[in-house]
Write a protein that holds these residues in place. Sequence first.
Motif, mmCIF file in Angstrom:
data_model
loop_
_atom_site.group_PDB
_atom_site.id
_atom_site.type_symbol
_atom_site.label_atom_id
_atom_site.label_comp_id
_atom_site.label_asym_id
_atom_site.label_seq_id
_atom_site.Cartn_x
_atom_site.Cartn_y
_atom_site.Cartn_z
ATOM 1 N N GLN A 123 0.820 -1.206 0.000
ATOM 2 C CA GLN A 123 0.000 0.000 0.000
ATOM 3 C C GLN A 123 0.860 1.265 0.000
ATOM 4 N N ARG A 124 2.057 1.171 0.613
ATOM 5 C CA ARG A 124 2.961 2.324 0.602
ATOM 6 C C ARG A 124 3.744 2.426 -0.700
ATOM 7 N N ASN A 125 3.995 1.278 -1.354
ATOM 8 C CA ASN A 125 4.828 1.235 -2.564
ATOM 9 C C ASN A 125 4.087 0.508 -3.683
ATOM 10 N N PRO A 126 2.980 1.051 -4.150
ATOM 11 C CA PRO A 126 2.156 0.310 -5.123
ATOM 12 C C PRO A 126 2.873 0.014 -6.434
ATOM 13 N N GLN A 127 3.815 0.895 -6.842
ATOM 14 C CA GLN A 127 4.508 0.651 -8.107
ATOM 15 C C GLN A 127 5.423 -0.571 -8.032
ATOM 16 N N MET A 128 5.809 -0.967 -6.817
ATOM 17 C CA MET A 128 6.652 -2.149 -6.639
ATOM 18 C C MET A 128 5.829 -3.385 -6.315
ATOM 19 N N ALA A 129 4.526 -3.236 -6.276
ATOM 20 C CA ALA A 129 3.677 -4.318 -5.799
ATOM 21 C C ALA A 129 3.816 -5.584 -6.622
ATOM 22 N N ALA A 130 3.798 -5.457 -7.935
ATOM 23 C CA ALA A 130 3.819 -6.649 -8.782
ATOM 24 C C ALA A 130 5.122 -7.420 -8.629
ATOM 25 N N SER A 131 6.269 -6.693 -8.623
ATOM 26 C CA SER A 131 7.556 -7.366 -8.434
ATOM 27 C C SER A 131 7.612 -8.035 -7.069
ATOM 28 N N HIS A 132 7.068 -7.362 -6.064
ATOM 29 C CA HIS A 132 7.056 -7.924 -4.715
ATOM 30 C C HIS A 132 6.207 -9.197 -4.678
ATOM 31 N N LEU A 133 5.039 -9.162 -5.305
ATOM 32 C CA LEU A 133 4.171 -10.342 -5.332
ATOM 33 C C LEU A 133 4.812 -11.480 -6.124
ATOM 34 N N LEU A 134 5.482 -11.132 -7.237
ATOM 35 C CA LEU A 134 6.172 -12.153 -8.019
ATOM 36 C C LEU A 134 7.282 -12.786 -7.185
ATOM 37 N N GLY A 135 8.030 -11.952 -6.456
ATOM 38 C CA GLY A 135 9.086 -12.472 -5.608
ATOM 39 C C GLY A 135 8.552 -13.410 -4.540
ATOM 40 N N MET A 136 7.419 -13.054 -3.961
ATOM 41 C CA MET A 136 6.810 -13.924 -2.955
ATOM 42 C C MET A 136 6.342 -15.241 -3.577
ATOM 43 N N ALA A 137 5.845 -15.164 -4.814
ATOM 44 C CA ALA A 137 5.411 -16.383 -5.506
ATOM 45 C C ALA A 137 6.599 -17.307 -5.772
ATOM 46 N N ILE A 138 7.739 -16.722 -6.142
ATOM 47 C CA ILE A 138 8.949 -17.522 -6.352
ATOM 48 C C ILE A 138 9.388 -18.162 -5.046
ATOM 49 N N ALA A 139 9.349 -17.370 -3.967
ATOM 50 C CA ALA A 139 9.847 -17.848 -2.674
ATOM 51 C C ALA A 139 9.047 -19.040 -2.144
ATOM 52 N N ARG A 140 7.756 -19.076 -2.401
ATOM 53 C CA ARG A 140 6.948 -20.146 -1.800
ATOM 54 C C ARG A 140 6.734 -21.328 -2.747
ATOM 55 N N ARG A 141 7.333 -21.309 -3.926
ATOM 56 C CA ARG A 141 7.204 -22.428 -4.870
ATOM 57 C C ARG A 141 8.583 -23.033 -5.107
ATOM 58 N N THR A 142 8.840 -24.156 -4.494
ATOM 59 C CA THR A 142 10.181 -24.746 -4.504
ATOM 60 C C THR A 142 10.655 -25.062 -5.913
ATOM 61 N N ARG A 143 9.830 -25.705 -6.716
ATOM 62 C CA ARG A 143 10.257 -26.110 -8.060
ATOM 63 C C ARG A 143 10.479 -24.898 -8.960
ATOM 64 N N PHE A 144 9.596 -23.922 -8.859
ATOM 65 C CA PHE A 144 9.737 -22.705 -9.659
ATOM 66 C C PHE A 144 11.015 -21.962 -9.253
ATOM 67 N N ARG A 145 11.246 -21.859 -7.954
ATOM 68 C CA ARG A 145 12.445 -21.178 -7.461
ATOM 69 C C ARG A 145 13.705 -21.907 -7.913
ATOM 70 N N GLN A 146 13.712 -23.225 -7.841
ATOM 71 C CA GLN A 146 14.890 -23.996 -8.232
ATOM 72 C C GLN A 146 15.164 -23.863 -9.725
ATOM 73 N N LEU A 147 14.112 -23.761 -10.514
ATOM 74 C CA LEU A 147 14.274 -23.552 -11.954
ATOM 75 C C LEU A 147 15.019 -22.241 -12.220
ATOM 76 N N ILE A 148 14.655 -21.198 -11.499
ATOM 77 C CA ILE A 148 15.300 -19.892 -11.662
ATOM 78 C C ILE A 148 16.745 -19.941 -11.180
ATOM 79 N N VAL A 149 16.962 -20.566 -10.027
ATOM 80 C CA VAL A 149 18.321 -20.675 -9.478
ATOM 81 C C VAL A 149 19.226 -21.434 -10.442
ATOM 82 N N ASN A 150 18.746 -22.555 -10.963
ATOM 83 C CA ASN A 150 19.560 -23.391 -11.844
ATOM 84 C C ASN A 150 19.893 -22.708 -13.166
#
Length: 685
Positions: free
Chosen positions: A301-328
């Motif tokens: 709510q304080r940083n709405p322009q960063m909201a989508a990147s923040h939500l995407l980052g949270m989605a990566i963090a809580r999905r092990t296979r998706f996160r590992q794909l990015i790391v690899n």
Amino acid sequence: MSQPCAILDGMAPTVNPDSAIKRPADLQKAIWQHTAYAALQTDPWVFTQSWGGFESPWWIPNMLPAALCLDEHARKGSPVHVLGDRDVDGVSSTALLGRFLRQLYAGNHYPEDRINLQVSDAGDDYGLSGAVFDSICKSAANLVILLDMGSTNGPEIKRLKQLNKDVIVLDHHQLHDRLPDDADCWLVNPNLPGPQDFDRNRLQPKIATAGLVFKLIMGYGLLHTSESGRLYHFQDGQNRRFFCYCGLTFNDPLRGQIPQSVQFFDGLLQQRKRSIDLVPLSDPRIRAKLELDDTNWEFLQRNPQMAASHLLGMAIARRTRFRQLIVNSAELAAIGLLADMVPVTNENRHIIRLGLKRLECSVEAAGQSFQTEGLAALIKKLGLPVGPLTSRDVGWSIAPCINAAGRMDQTRLALDLLICKDRAAAEKLAKQLIELNQARKSRTSRNEAIIKQLLHTKQDKLSESVLFCYHPDLEKGVSGIVATRLTEQYQKPAIYIHRENERYAKGSIRTWDGVHVLELINRCADLFVQHGGHPEAAGFSIPLDSIQLMEERLKGLGAASLPRIETSQSHSAIFQLGQGFDLLRLPDFLSSLEPFGAENPEPVFILDPVLMDRVQFMREGIHARFQLKEFSRAVDFVAWHKGPQVKEFWQTGQKLRLEGSVDRNYFAGRFKTRFQIATIQKSEC
């Protein structure tokens, strides 16, 4: 009195010992406030371990349809032909996509040999042409993927389409009048105009092909998560409405309607029986499901322009296979991005940081998970440390070895190393690649000697604004590196042309001081068989009998008349350090600013006045190593290729002014702080 921070504009700043920085804390503050690091100062994720620094793959034009096309062929197990360029970006891109596709096909129970990987090699023309094009036309591939090429191959791509082959192009080169038609392929190029209705403030338009492959793999993974079907919407603290889709932030210009870009994406997904649903973040149940706690909700709510990147980052963090794909995927992407010298800011920086960390793990855990043995073997044979790797390790050691393969017409050797899974084979390939790089270094020296003699006999060339170098004895494979060294030595754009065969020659041009070299050689476009590249570096093929005409056209150009790159130039940062400054602590702080590169320069330090002590000469006097009386003897001061200069100063006992960079050298199993000297001269203090 001079300031402790100064921007280099071709001249060294005035030095005053009274203004020298004496404490590490003061240096940290000076570096952080310097204009050269403006991009870091505005990056909210610069020093965090958050995944919020990653942006949506869908901001890149045609990336979503390309990912959908790849997904469709992967589901069917279609034969795929991947063709990459011969430079580091092209080879690392091909290896990265090839490794991903082979693992994907194996997971879908399709044979890996349906993925054919190819890189430009001996005798191949640049891009989709000649025998390479003919072989792809005759292949059984249903999908052709071109990497680091294709933006200038419209007619050839049309022919592939006529042969019922789907084509994906991942390329970052400048657009050309031979641009492919939209109906013939999915051209993924950040230089194309993309959707304009979302916030683009944080986007990084300069991205190498290895970065585009990383984003394609990320996009493929994103398609296989529920995020691809969710359009989040919320109101900020000022009751303004925002939409967030897969890392894209949209304001609400259409007064509550779904953004036009999302409508386009939804149309593509519906063709594959998928759709995008509106999801209200105001619903506490939704936030709980997303693990969006009160702290994160307040941040949005304080940083709405960063909201989508923040939500995407949270989605990566809580999905092990998706996160590992990015790391690899990050290790090879990091090598390609650093080698192609893209701006090391924003998402590029986050990919490279992740990749360097992954490379560190690769040495200690080779063969595990997605990692192949090739890079681990190369890192070990190069004598790089088992631990944190730096951008310098990639730029000075790893990338030159990979690049040497393409320059010496053995690009396949580098590709085979990067996709190798067998440890014994990897060690053999790494040894061959290092030997090949040594041969490339010898060739570079030979050709530099030829040019030195050329400029000695034709000194009028030195008065021109563009240094033009052609000689029948010049060899191929080193044009880029020699042209770059010529620009640095003579401080002007330089052209290196070598004879290719009895009819044609090939050339490279490199920029200096913001000259747009692609526009510059466009003045000779009618003389070329083929040409292309970037504002900073370009290449061309030309008939032998047209070389003199090209030189005539470029003669007499005044420096003011040369076309300029329409971007602000990167600043260099230089800092004067006081006598006795604790250099031993400096590498730890500098590592927090890593990775260094374009728009995030490695700091340069001045020591003045100083006296040499305990001088040693190496390689028959070519190089020198010494200590300084004013600084800790635990620090090595190294002057590469400056042995005779050091000897002269040492014999006269003069006080010196040194300019250089500080790092931590790894040798014989130990780390030691090192000051690498860029310039050495008599002190005026």
